[in-house]
Design an enzyme around this catalytic site. Structure first.
Site, PDB file in Angstrom:
ATOM      1  N   ASP A  65       0.861  -1.184   0.000  1.00 44.87           N
ATOM      2  CA  ASP A  65       0.000   0.000   0.000  1.00 44.87           C
ATOM      3  C   ASP A  65       0.897   1.233   0.000  1.00 44.87           C
ATOM      4  O   ASP A  65       1.669   1.439   0.932  1.00 44.87           O
ATOM      5  CB  ASP A  65      -0.874  -0.053   1.260  1.00 44.87           C
ATOM      6  CG  ASP A  65      -1.801   1.139   1.391  1.00 44.87           C
ATOM      7  OD1 ASP A  65      -1.566   2.175   0.733  1.00 44.87           O
ATOM      8  OD2 ASP A  65      -2.758   1.039   2.176  1.00 44.87           O
ATOM      9  N   VAL A  66       0.804   2.058  -1.048  1.00 45.32           N
ATOM     10  CA  VAL A  66       1.716   3.208  -1.156  1.00 45.32           C
ATOM     11  C   VAL A  66       1.481   4.272  -0.089  1.00 45.32           C
ATOM     12  O   VAL A  66       2.333   5.142   0.094  1.00 45.32           O
ATOM     13  CB  VAL A  66       1.661   3.882  -2.555  1.00 45.32           C
ATOM     14  CG1 VAL A  66       2.136   2.929  -3.641  1.00 45.32           C
ATOM     15  CG2 VAL A  66       0.280   4.444  -2.859  1.00 45.32           C
ATOM     16  N   ASN A  92       2.788   5.749  -9.772  1.00 45.49           N
ATOM     17  CA  ASN A  92       1.583   5.808 -10.606  1.00 45.49           C
ATOM     18  C   ASN A  92       0.278   5.673  -9.830  1.00 45.49           C
ATOM     19  O   ASN A  92      -0.747   6.194 -10.258  1.00 45.49           O
ATOM     20  CB  ASN A  92       1.674   4.700 -11.670  1.00 45.49           C
ATOM     21  CG  ASN A  92       0.333   4.436 -12.343  1.00 45.49           C
ATOM     22  OD1 ASN A  92      -0.105   5.201 -13.200  1.00 45.49           O
ATOM     23  ND2 ASN A  92      -0.353   3.371 -11.919  1.00 45.49           N
ATOM     24  N   TYR A 163      -9.013  15.327  -5.590  1.00 46.40           N
ATOM     25  CA  TYR A 163      -8.160  14.791  -6.667  1.00 46.40           C
ATOM     26  C   TYR A 163      -7.327  15.904  -7.304  1.00 46.40           C
ATOM     27  O   TYR A 163      -6.108  15.784  -7.465  1.00 46.40           O
ATOM     28  CB  TYR A 163      -9.047  14.120  -7.712  1.00 46.40           C
ATOM     29  CG  TYR A 163      -8.303  13.447  -8.839  1.00 46.40           C
ATOM     30  CD1 TYR A 163      -7.812  12.147  -8.695  1.00 46.40           C
ATOM     31  CD2 TYR A 163      -8.097  14.092 -10.053  1.00 46.40           C
ATOM     32  CE1 TYR A 163      -7.131  11.524  -9.739  1.00 46.40           C
ATOM     33  CE2 TYR A 163      -7.417  13.470 -11.097  1.00 46.40           C
ATOM     34  CZ  TYR A 163      -6.938  12.185 -10.939  1.00 46.40           C
ATOM     35  OH  TYR A 163      -6.269  11.571 -11.965  1.00 46.40           O
ATOM     36  N   LYS A 167      -3.132  16.499  -7.533  1.00 43.93           N
ATOM     37  CA  LYS A 167      -2.357  16.566  -8.779  1.00 43.93           C
ATOM     38  C   LYS A 167      -1.591  17.887  -8.855  1.00 43.93           C
ATOM     39  O   LYS A 167      -0.446  17.927  -9.319  1.00 43.93           O
ATOM     40  CB  LYS A 167      -3.262  16.352  -9.988  1.00 43.93           C
ATOM     41  CG  LYS A 167      -3.887  14.944 -10.045  1.00 43.93           C
ATOM     42  CD  LYS A 167      -2.856  13.818 -10.062  1.00 43.93           C
ATOM     43  CE  LYS A 167      -3.484  12.439 -10.198  1.00 43.93           C
ATOM     44  NZ  LYS A 167      -2.500  11.347 -10.226  1.00 43.93           N
TER      45      LYS A 167
HETATM   46  P1  NAD Z   1      -6.771   2.458 -12.289  1.00 45.67           P
HETATM   47  O1  NAD Z   1      -7.846   2.553 -11.285  1.00 45.67           O
HETATM   48  O2  NAD Z   1      -6.894   1.476 -13.397  1.00 45.67           O
HETATM   49  O3  NAD Z   1      -5.358   2.227 -11.592  1.00 45.67           O
HETATM   50  C1  NAD Z   1      -5.021   2.739 -10.338  1.00 45.67           C
HETATM   51  C2  NAD Z   1      -4.001   1.829  -9.721  1.00 45.67           C
HETATM   52  O4  NAD Z   1      -3.607   2.342  -8.432  1.00 45.67           O
HETATM   53  C3  NAD Z   1      -4.554   0.425  -9.493  1.00 45.67           C
HETATM   54  O5  NAD Z   1      -3.584  -0.524  -9.881  1.00 45.67           O
HETATM   55  C4  NAD Z   1      -4.764   0.394  -7.980  1.00 45.67           C
HETATM   56  O6  NAD Z   1      -4.659  -0.913  -7.444  1.00 45.67           O
HETATM   57  C5  NAD Z   1      -3.622   1.254  -7.523  1.00 45.67           C
HETATM   58  N1  NAD Z   1      -3.789   1.722  -6.140  1.00 45.67           N
HETATM   59  C6  NAD Z   1      -4.858   2.354  -5.595  1.00 45.67           C
HETATM   60  N2  NAD Z   1      -4.640   2.569  -4.281  1.00 45.67           N
HETATM   61  C7  NAD Z   1      -3.405   2.074  -4.006  1.00 45.67           C
HETATM   62  C8  NAD Z   1      -2.614   1.990  -2.835  1.00 45.67           C
HETATM   63  N3  NAD Z   1      -3.052   2.477  -1.657  1.00 45.67           N
HETATM   64  N4  NAD Z   1      -1.395   1.416  -2.911  1.00 45.67           N
HETATM   65  C9  NAD Z   1      -0.930   0.898  -4.085  1.00 45.67           C
HETATM   66  N5  NAD Z   1      -1.643   0.956  -5.220  1.00 45.67           N
HETATM   67  C10 NAD Z   1      -2.866   1.528  -5.176  1.00 45.67           C
HETATM   68  O7  NAD Z   1      -6.618   3.926 -12.899  1.00 45.67           O
HETATM   69  P2  NAD Z   1      -5.570   4.554 -13.932  1.00 45.67           P
HETATM   70  O8  NAD Z   1      -6.358   5.411 -14.817  1.00 45.67           O
HETATM   71  O9  NAD Z   1      -4.681   3.533 -14.496  1.00 45.67           O
HETATM   72  O10 NAD Z   1      -4.757   5.517 -12.950  1.00 45.67           O
HETATM   73  C11 NAD Z   1      -3.359   5.462 -12.801  1.00 45.67           C
HETATM   74  C12 NAD Z   1      -2.849   6.866 -12.523  1.00 45.67           C
HETATM   75  O11 NAD Z   1      -3.091   7.687 -13.662  1.00 45.67           O
HETATM   76  C13 NAD Z   1      -3.499   7.576 -11.347  1.00 45.67           C
HETATM   77  O12 NAD Z   1      -2.523   8.310 -10.618  1.00 45.67           O
HETATM   78  C14 NAD Z   1      -4.460   8.529 -12.018  1.00 45.67           C
HETATM   79  O13 NAD Z   1      -4.720   9.676 -11.231  1.00 45.67           O
HETATM   80  C15 NAD Z   1      -3.676   8.888 -13.255  1.00 45.67           C
HETATM   81  N6  NAD Z   1      -4.488   9.457 -14.335  1.00 45.67           N
HETATM   82  C16 NAD Z   1      -5.425   8.721 -14.995  1.00 45.67           C
HETATM   83  C17 NAD Z   1      -6.160   9.311 -16.011  1.00 45.67           C
HETATM   84  C18 NAD Z   1      -7.200   8.564 -16.801  1.00 45.67           C
HETATM   85  O14 NAD Z   1      -7.884   9.192 -17.606  1.00 45.67           O
HETATM   86  N7  NAD Z   1      -7.352   7.273 -16.632  1.00 45.67           N
HETATM   87  C19 NAD Z   1      -5.950  10.645 -16.338  1.00 45.67           C
HETATM   88  C20 NAD Z   1      -5.002  11.366 -15.644  1.00 45.67           C
HETATM   89  C21 NAD Z   1      -4.278  10.762 -14.643  1.00 45.67           C
END
Ligand code: NAD
Length: 265
Positions: A65-66, A92, A163, A167
C-alpha cells in the site's frame, strides 16, 4: 541496437490495472527488469509478471500500500533484492473519491491525499534513498523518477477538489525534488495524462453519449489509451531524456489547450 532500458531496474506502483499495467509492460519491453506493485489485483499482477517472463524479461509482483510508510520502504527494498538494485521509479498509484464540496467528507479528502500525494512522496523518498545506495552511472543519471500527474495539475475540476489538489501538489513536489537532487544526477519528471480509457473513469467513456461529450474536450478527436501514456513514461525514464528534469509531459490529445476556443476565434 541495445534496448532503451537494458540493464535498468524499475518499480511501478499500481501496476495491476490501467496505466500502471501498460507502463510496466512497456518498460519491460524496453529491456528493464520490472517490479509490478499492486494493492488489490494480485491475479492481474501475477499474470503480467508471467507475460513478461514468457517474453524473456524479468519481473516480480510485489504487494504493498503506497500510503503506508513501512510498506513503501519494504517495496523498494524488495525491488533492490529481486534485481540487485533500483534506478527507476514510476509513482503511478492513484484513486478518485468524487463529491461536491458540501458533501465531501474529511475521509474522502484524506483517502485521496494519502494515496495520490503522500503515497508519491513516500515512494519518491524511498527511491531517492535507494538511488543513493546504488552505483553511479558515469555520464548518465543514476536514477530517474516519473510521477503520474494529470491534466488536473493545471485544469480545475469541479466536484473533485481532493483529486485536483493532489495533482497540483504532485506538480510542485516533482519540481522541488527535481531541483533538490539534480546535482546527484537524479532526474524527476511527471507525465500528465488527459482522458485515458481505464477503470478509474469508465463513467466518462463507458456509454456512447458519455464518450461523445468527452470527445468535445479533446481536440485530437480520440480518447487516450494506456499505451499512449506508457510510451511517454518509457522515454522520460530512458537516457534519451538525460537532460530532461523537472518537467511535466502532457499526453492529452490537446485537452489542456482550451478546446472550447476551437472555431470560436
Ligand atoms: P486504475 O484505477 O486502473 O489504476 C489505479 C491503480 O492504483 C490500481 O492498480 C490500484 O490498485 C492502484 N492503487 C490504488 N490505491 C493504491 C494503494 N493504496 N497502494 C498501491 N496501489 C494503489 O486507474 P488509472 O487510470 O490507471 O490511474 C493510474 C494513474 O493515472 C493515477 O494516478 C491517475 O490519477 C492517473 N491518471 C489517470 C487518467 C485517466 O484518464 N485514466 C488521467 C489522468 C491521470
Amino acid at each position: 541496437d541495445r534496448p532503451l532500458l537494458a540493464g535498468r531496474h524499475a518499480l511501478v506502483t499500481g501496476a495491476s490495472s490501467g496505466i500502471g499495467m501498460a507502463v510496466a509492460r512497456d518498460l519491460a519491453g524496453a529491456g528493464a527488469a520490472v517490479a509490478v506493485n499492486y494493492r488489490s489485483g494480485q491475479e492481474a499482477a501475477e499474470a503480467l509478471v508471467e507475460e513478461i517472463r514468457a517474453a524473456g524479461g524479468r519481473a516480480v509482483a510485489l504487494r504493498g500500500d503506497v500510503s503506508s510508510e513501512d510498506e513503501v520502504a519494504a517495496l523498494v527494498r524488495s525491488t533492490e533484492e529481486a534485481f540487485g538494485g533500483i534506478d527507476l521509479l514510476v509513482a503511478n498509484s492513484g484513486i478518485q473519491k468524487d463529491a461536491p464540496i458540501g458533501e465531501m467528507s474529511l475521509q474522502d479528502w484524506q483517502a485521496v491525499v494519502s494515496v495520490n500525494l503522500t503515497g508519491q512522496f513516500l515512494c519518491c523518498r524511498e527511491a531517492i534513498r535507494a538511488f543513493r545506495r546504488g552505483p553511479e552511472r558515469p555520464g548518465r543519471a543514476r536514477g530517474a523518477i516519473v510521477c503520474m500527474s494529470s491534466v488536473h495539475e493545471l485544469i480545475p475540476w469541479a466536484g473533485r477538489v481532493n483529486y485536483a489538489a493532489t495533482k497540483g501538489g504532485i506538480r510542485m513536489m516533482m519540481q522541488t525534488l527535481a531541483q533538490e537532487v539534480a546535482a546527484e544526477r537524479i532526474r524527476v519528471n511527471a507525465v500528465a495524462p488527459g482522458a485515458i480509457r481505464t477503470p478509474i473513469n469508465e463513467e466518462a467513456w463507458g456509454t456512447e453519449e458519455a464518450l461523445r461529450k468527452l470527445l468535445r474536450l479533446i481536440p485530437y478527436g480520440r480518447i487516450g489509451e494506456p499505451e499512449d501514456v506508457a510510451r511517454a513514461v518509457t522515454w522520460l525514464a530512458s537516457d534519451e531524456a538525460d537532460y530532461v528534469t523537472g518537467t511535466t509531459l502532457f499526453v492529452d490529445g490537446g485537452m489542456s489547450l482550451y478546446p472550447e476556443f476551437v472555431g470560436n476565434g
